[in-house]
Scaffold this motif. Structure first.
Motif, short mmCIF file in Angstrom:
data_model
loop_
_atom_site.label_atom_id
_atom_site.label_comp_id
_atom_site.label_asym_id
_atom_site.label_seq_id
_atom_site.Cartn_x
_atom_site.Cartn_y
_atom_site.Cartn_z
N SER A 336 0.95 -1.15 0.06
CA SER A 336 0.34 -0.12 -0.48
C SER A 336 0.49 0.96 -0.42
O SER A 336 0.05 2.22 -1.05
N ALA A 337 2.10 1.26 0.18
CA ALA A 337 2.53 2.51 1.02
C ALA A 337 3.79 2.47 -0.28
O ALA A 337 4.29 3.79 -0.47
N VAL A 338 4.04 1.74 -1.01
CA VAL A 338 4.73 1.56 -2.44
C VAL A 338 3.93 2.61 -3.68
O VAL A 338 4.41 2.73 -4.78
N LYS A 339 2.30 1.75 -3.08
CA LYS A 339 1.68 2.50 -4.56
C LYS A 339 1.22 4.40 -4.60
O LYS A 339 1.24 4.79 -4.85
N LEU A 340 1.19 4.38 -2.94
CA LEU A 340 0.95 5.84 -2.33
C LEU A 340 2.77 6.57 -2.94
O LEU A 340 2.48 7.34 -3.14
N LEU A 341 3.19 5.70 -2.84
CA LEU A 341 4.69 6.31 -3.18
C LEU A 341 4.85 6.87 -5.18
O LEU A 341 5.49 7.64 -5.17
N ILE A 342 4.47 5.77 -5.51
CA ILE A 342 4.15 5.62 -6.66
C ILE A 342 3.57 6.35 -7.56
O ILE A 342 3.60 7.19 -8.39
N SER A 343 1.98 6.43 -6.63
CA SER A 343 1.25 7.94 -6.57
C SER A 343 1.63 9.45 -6.85
O SER A 343 1.98 10.07 -7.28
#
Length: 750
Positions: A336-343
């Motif tokens: 979830s954090a990686v997805k947020l970071l990608i965003s």
């Protein structure tokens, strides 16, 4: 210990073109042997051969099942460490070969005996040429002409007769064994040298046999008590018979009575002895019984400890299951954090692009306010994000890499549905972001039909995005890489004229624009074999800290070395237009002869002096007009004069000659090449109108459309992509100036 053998991997070598050099652990000691091979086999590929004697070997017979299971990971770690050391050792040898400019490879094998490993490797790979040490350096003398090493002696005697072997000591050849039986004239090794391991095995077997014999004797000793009882009973029975007989024979001679008395005493002594031995055996059995009891007690203790361990194991398994549940939960949070970071990165990239566009516009406005007029037409090129570059190259897939050199690596890619070539500049040439943007802006304003088109840039990764050409580099075509057809002499003449025309265009600007990295690998060919010069001004983006590049800093490919660079530049570090003339001269000679760069100047000069130029011409190019070839050869040698003053002028001398030849070659060259100028490139066509675009615009789906067509699509109420039918995130459009300029240049050439 038996022989332990492990070959790194199954490999195939060109044994006719490869010289194998046997090296040891000590790089300094083996370096002289390696350099001897490099100096005496110029042009051959060198393969480093190493036999490793493993230090950590665990014999299965020394361990019970539980111990083996516990020690197996430790052994695997030791083996892994040793293998890593071998790779590091061989990489040191490969580095020496790379610095010497030699194509290199490696192969290594694990075996208890080095000499046997060398012989097995020769047989396994059918090695034809081998160089190895023939004696220790302290044995060397000028009169040395025989082998002083048992390993060398063994290899000389046991290697297959098809292998030719050179034995070297201290950089000097001391003995040669030819590739046939007749050339092997050394004495056969002493059998004792070959049977050392067998004697050790026989001693080990004798030791085991003696141990087994002692065990048998002990087991036999356990049966002595029963045997003694039988003997005792037999003697007692005989005594009874004798007593009975003596009683019945009251009347007898005195001689018989004495005989019976002596026999009885002897039997009595024997019974006493046997009784004593039986008592000793009973004591031994009692002690053994105590030991057995003691071992039973220890077994009970171990069983209790085992039960405790099993109980602890159950507890640990429960804790492990709980930990795995926690890990899974943490992994979900990380995802979830990686997805947020990608965003966040996507938003950051978008803001950076907007900021870069704003800075560019601000600089333009400042130049307009200051009354500055650029020397070239202003061209805006797209700025791509690193995420787009990463996706375009399939995460920098090694199979997508086109080339690699001192000025960075080049990958092919598909960026916004366009085939491109992406050049990743090296990190050691880092500049400030402003300097990098200024250099990119300067390059983007230099336009010429024979210059590789700069499509865009990625400031974040310091990479340049160029158009992709179909026929690769001139270097690849001269070498017929990938079984491509040789270039005819007409096309080669036209390529030389196009390069000259481009250099005249660059040098005529004020201030001068110098290419600085002109060589066959930077001369690219499109589908119609029109040359495109790449790497323009790249040396300014990868500065050398004020010093000219040194040969050792370059890659090991001779084509990529300083041989194409002006000797005056290598000495002073100052580039001039004459530096490009020197590089052009070498390219001209390579087009004529197709020969490697190393001896091309001397070969052409000797051919002209002996009036035998046709001997060095590349026959694969067809029948060169001899007079024209002679003029080109003389021109190439003049361009390569050491003194810059003696080099010909590009316009008055070089172009005046090449222009005439180019005009005569255009008609014949057009018949040799399948012309595609009448075919419109697919990326020039609007997907909606199916016409060549005049105002290309990039939509949110990544496709480029004619401005009027895509705006009409949006105005009609559509919010989806005309190509994918997926909903667009927005309806904003970005001008594709790079594609627009490419279309204009294509239309001008029609």
């Amino acid at each position: 210990m038996g022989s332990f053998e492990a070959i790194e991997e199954e490999r195939e070598f060109d044994v006719e073109e490869t010289i194998f050099v046997a090296v040891g652990k000590n790089v300094e000691e083996s370096k002289t042997t390696l350099f001897w091979a490099v100096q005496n086999f110029v042009g051959k590929k060198i393969c480093v051969l190493h036999v490793h004697q493993p230090e950590h070997v665990v014999e299965p017979t020394d361990l019970n099942f539980s111990a083996k299971r516990l020690k197996q990971p430790i052994c695997e770690e030791l083996w892994e460490v040793e293998h890593q050391k071998q790779h590091e050792l061989l990489d040191q040898y490969l580095l020496l070969l790379v610095q010497a400019g030699v194509e290199a490879d490696k192969i290594w094998i694990e075996m208890n005996k080095v000499e046997k490993g060398i012989v097995d490797t020769i047989a396994a790979h059918n090695i034809r040429w081998l160089v190895m040490g023939g004696a220790a350096e302290n044995h060397y003398s000028e009169e040395l002409s025989e082998l002083k090493s048992k390993k060398a002696f063994f290899v000389c005697q046991r290697a297959p007769i098809s292998c030719h072997i050179w034995f070297v000591c201290k950089g000097c050849l001391i003995y040669t064994r030819g590739g046939s039986k007749d050339s092997v004239d050394l004495e056969i090794a002493s059998p004792l040298l070959l049977l050392g391991s067998d004697i050790e095995n026989e001693q080990l077997q004798n030791s085991v046999s003696e141990s087994l014999t002692n065990e048998v004797r002990f087991l036999d000793a356990e049966g002595d008590g029963n045997e003694l009882e039988r003997i005792s009973r037999s003697l007692s029975s005989q005594w009874s018979v004798c007593s009975s007989s003596s009683t019945n024979r009251v009347v007898g001679t005195s001689k018989l009575a004495l005989w019976l008395t002596d026999e009885a005493k002897a039997l009595e002594n024997l019974c006493a002895t046997e009784t004593s031995r039986r008592k000793e055996i009973e004591e031994v059995l009692a002690r053994e019984k105590q030991e057995v009891e003691k071992m039973r007690n220890q077994q009970d203790k171990f069983l209790k400890e085992l039960q405790m361990v099993q109980d602890q194991k159950s507890i640990l398994e429960a804790q492990l299951e709980e930990s795995q549940s926690i890990v899974k939960e943490l992994e979900e949070k990380i995802i979830s954090a990686v997805k947020l970071l990608i965003s966040f990165k996507e938003k950051r990239d978008k803001l950076r692009i907007e900021n870069g566009n704003a800075v560019t516009e601000l600089q333009k406005l400042r130049r307009v306010l200051n009354g500055e007029v650029p020397s070239f037409c202003s061209v805006q090129i797209p700025a791509f994000s690193f995420m787009e570059i990463n996706e375009a190259t399939q995460n920098f897939d090694p199979s997508w890499k086109i080339a690699e050199g001192r000025y960075g690596s080049v990958y092919k890619g598909i960026l916004r549905h366009i085939h491109v070539a992406i050049k990743m500049l090296p990190s050691y040439g880092c500049q400030s972001q402003l300097d990098f943007q200024n250099e990119v802006e300067l390059l983007s304003r230099v336009r010429h039909p024979n210059l590789l088109t700069l499509i865009g840039t990625c400031p974040e990764s310091r990479s340049l995005v160029y158009e992709h050409v179909e026929n690769g580099s001139l270097e690849d075509r001269l070498a017929c890489k990938g079984n491509t057809c040789p270039l005819p002499w007409q096309i080669r003449t036209k390529i030389a004229a196009d390069i000259c025309s481009t250099l005249i265009f660059l040098h005529s600007n004020k201030p001068h624009i110098i290419h600085g990295n002109l060589k066959p690998s930077t001369v690219l060919l499109d589908a119609n074999f029109v040359c495109k010069l790449g790497d323009l001004g790249i040396f300014r983006m990868v500065p050398q800290n004020g010093h000219p590049p040194h040969t050792n800093q370059l890659c090991n490919n001779p084509e990529e070395t300083s041989l194409y660079m002006d000797p005056d530049y290598l000495e002073t570090g100052k580039l001039t237009p004459a530096s490009d003339v020197y590089s052009f001269g070498l390219i001209l000679l390579r087009l004529l002869t197709g020969r490697p760069i190393l001896r091309i100047l001397k070969d052409v000069e000797c051919a002209l002096e002996n009036e035998n130029l046709e001997a060095v011409l590349d026959v694969s190019a067809g029948d060169w007009p001899l007079e024209q070839a002679k003029q080109l050869a003389q021109l190439g040698l003049r361009c390569c004069e050491t003194n810059q003053v003696n080099r010909p002028d590009l316009v008055s001398e070089i172009w005046s000659l090449l222009e005439q030849m180019r005009a005569s070659c255009i008609a014949s060259a057009s018949c040799l090449v399948s012309k595609k100028s009448g075919k419109i490139p697919s990326n020039f066509m609007c997907p909606i109108y199916q016409e060549v675009m005049t105002d290309p615009q990039i939509a949110a789906d990544g496709y480029t459309y004619e401005s009027e067509a895509i705006r009409g699509w949006f105005e009609s109420g559509h919010n989806t992509s005309p190509m994918t039918n997926l909903k667009l995130q927005h309806c904003d459009l970005v001008p594709n100036y790079a594609l627009q300029n490419a279309i204009l240049e294509w239309q001008q050439r029609l």
